[in-house]
Motif scaffolding. Structure first.
Motif, short mmCIF file in Angstrom:
data_model
loop_
_atom_site.label_atom_id
_atom_site.label_comp_id
_atom_site.label_asym_id
_atom_site.label_seq_id
_atom_site.Cartn_x
_atom_site.Cartn_y
_atom_site.Cartn_z
N ARG A 191 115.45 32.27 6.33
CA ARG A 191 116.69 32.53 5.60
C ARG A 191 116.69 33.90 4.92
O ARG A 191 117.73 34.36 4.46
CB ARG A 191 116.91 31.44 4.55
N ALA A 192 115.51 34.54 4.86
CA ALA A 192 115.42 35.83 4.16
C ALA A 192 116.19 36.91 4.90
O ALA A 192 116.09 37.05 6.13
CB ALA A 192 113.95 36.24 4.03
N GLU A 193 116.94 37.70 4.16
CA GLU A 193 117.65 38.84 4.72
C GLU A 193 116.78 40.09 4.72
O GLU A 193 117.06 41.05 5.43
CB GLU A 193 118.93 39.10 3.93
N ALA A 194 115.73 40.06 3.90
CA ALA A 194 114.78 41.17 3.85
C ALA A 194 113.44 40.64 3.36
O ALA A 194 113.38 39.63 2.66
CB ALA A 194 115.28 42.28 2.92
N ARG A 232 103.27 41.27 7.66
CA ARG A 232 103.81 40.25 8.56
C ARG A 232 102.83 39.15 8.95
O ARG A 232 103.23 38.12 9.50
CB ARG A 232 104.33 40.91 9.85
N TYR A 233 101.52 39.29 8.64
CA TYR A 233 100.54 38.35 9.18
C TYR A 233 99.43 38.09 8.18
O TYR A 233 98.94 39.05 7.56
CB TYR A 233 99.94 38.96 10.45
N ALA A 234 98.99 36.90 8.01
CA ALA A 234 99.50 35.60 8.42
C ALA A 234 99.53 34.75 7.15
O ALA A 234 98.57 34.77 6.38
CB ALA A 234 98.58 34.97 9.46
N ASP A 270 112.77 39.38 12.93
CA ASP A 270 113.57 38.86 14.03
C ASP A 270 113.25 37.39 14.27
O ASP A 270 114.11 36.59 14.60
CB ASP A 270 113.32 39.66 15.31
N GLU A 271 111.96 37.04 14.10
CA GLU A 271 111.55 35.64 14.24
C GLU A 271 110.21 35.42 13.54
O GLU A 271 109.40 36.33 13.42
CB GLU A 271 111.45 35.24 15.71
N TRP A 272 110.01 34.19 13.08
CA TRP A 272 108.75 33.75 12.50
C TRP A 272 108.06 32.85 13.51
O TRP A 272 108.68 31.96 14.09
CB TRP A 272 108.98 32.99 11.20
N GLY A 291 109.26 41.83 13.68
CA GLY A 291 110.47 42.46 13.15
C GLY A 291 110.34 43.96 13.12
O GLY A 291 109.70 44.57 13.97
N SER A 292 110.94 44.57 12.12
CA SER A 292 110.97 46.04 12.02
C SER A 292 111.26 46.43 10.58
O SER A 292 111.54 45.58 9.72
CB SER A 292 112.03 46.62 12.95
#
Length: 243
Positions: A166-169, A154-156, A185-187, A209-210
């Motif tokens: 727009r990504a669903e996954a 997730r980083y960075a 959930d958010e960028w 996110g998760s």
């Protein structure tokens, strides 16, 4: 005898070579590189002078060696090669010496680097992923072993946040294999305020996110990337399965 350069006749015989820099205080190899001519000596010269490389771990190590009254040992590990062979030797040595000061990994190490026998089977026998969702692919080859897979993914990143949203996954990819699947959930900009405890990275983004739902994970986890997403020599760790 201290050697700081090669005579022209020696340079002609050396051709392209792979070299190691060794700390004489403990015999530890701390840097591996590829070059020709006097490239092997360039780092020691840079450590003494003022260059754009001043903050690198490699030059800091050389300065420590010099301040202790020694100099780094310059070892030509293999010479007389063409560029393709030298890249392969360099990559194999980078795999063989953990803890190096190299910033970049070896050429093709993301695809053909050191792997356990089970990883070899996963890599070459895994079912190919079929992307039925909008999936953002993130190569975590260099970061997955330094923190949790979620944090490594997730980083960075230097990324277009509008396109990323727009990504669903989001798939974490290591050596061509999908090893984790998440949803964002958010960028957010990669700042200390948005990501407490993480080093700020101006111009980059991370997500909060998760892990993806089980049904989504089942579609992609332990699947291999199709060849069109694995262009050899590509350095960008970010790829999209959507436009």
């Amino acid at each position: 005898m201290r050697v700081q350069s090669f005579p022209a006749e020696v340079t002609a015989e050396l051709g392209v070579y792979v070299y190691r820099l060794i700390d004489p205080r403990n015999g530890e190899t701390f840097y591996i590189g590829k070059g020709k001519g006097d490239r092997v000596f360039a780092h020691s010269r840079a450590a003494i002078g003022s260059t754009d490389e001043d903050a690198s771990d490699k030059l800091d190590r050389i300065r420590q060696i010099l301040n202790a009254g020694f100099e780094a040992a310059h070892v030509i590990h293999r010479h007389g090669m063409n560029d393709a062979a030298a890249f392969e030797v360099e990559g194999a040595l980078i795999d063989a010496y953990p803890g190096l000061a190299n910033i970049a990994g070896g050429h093709h190490n993301s695809d053909r680097g050191a792997m356990h026998a089970r990883e070899i089977l996963d890599r070459y026998q895994a079912e190919e992923a079929d992307f039925v969702h909008r999936v953002l692919l993130i190569n975590v080859n260099r970061t997955a072993d330094e923190s949790s897979l979620y944090d490594a993914t997730r980083y960075a990143w230097k990324i277009n946040p509008k396109k990323a949203k727009r990504a669903e996954a989001i798939a974490a990819v290591q050596q061509g294999l999908i090893i984790g699947v998440f949803v964002a959930d958010e960028w957010l900009p990669a700042t200390a305020e948005n990501f407490p405890g993480r080093e700020p990275m101006p111009g980059r983004y991370g997500f909060v996110g998760s892990e993806a739902p089980q049904g989504v994970r089942r579609v992609y986890l332990r699947k291999s990337l199709p060849d069109r997403y694995r262009k050899r020599g590509a350095s960008n760790p970010i790829k999209y399965t959507y436009h």
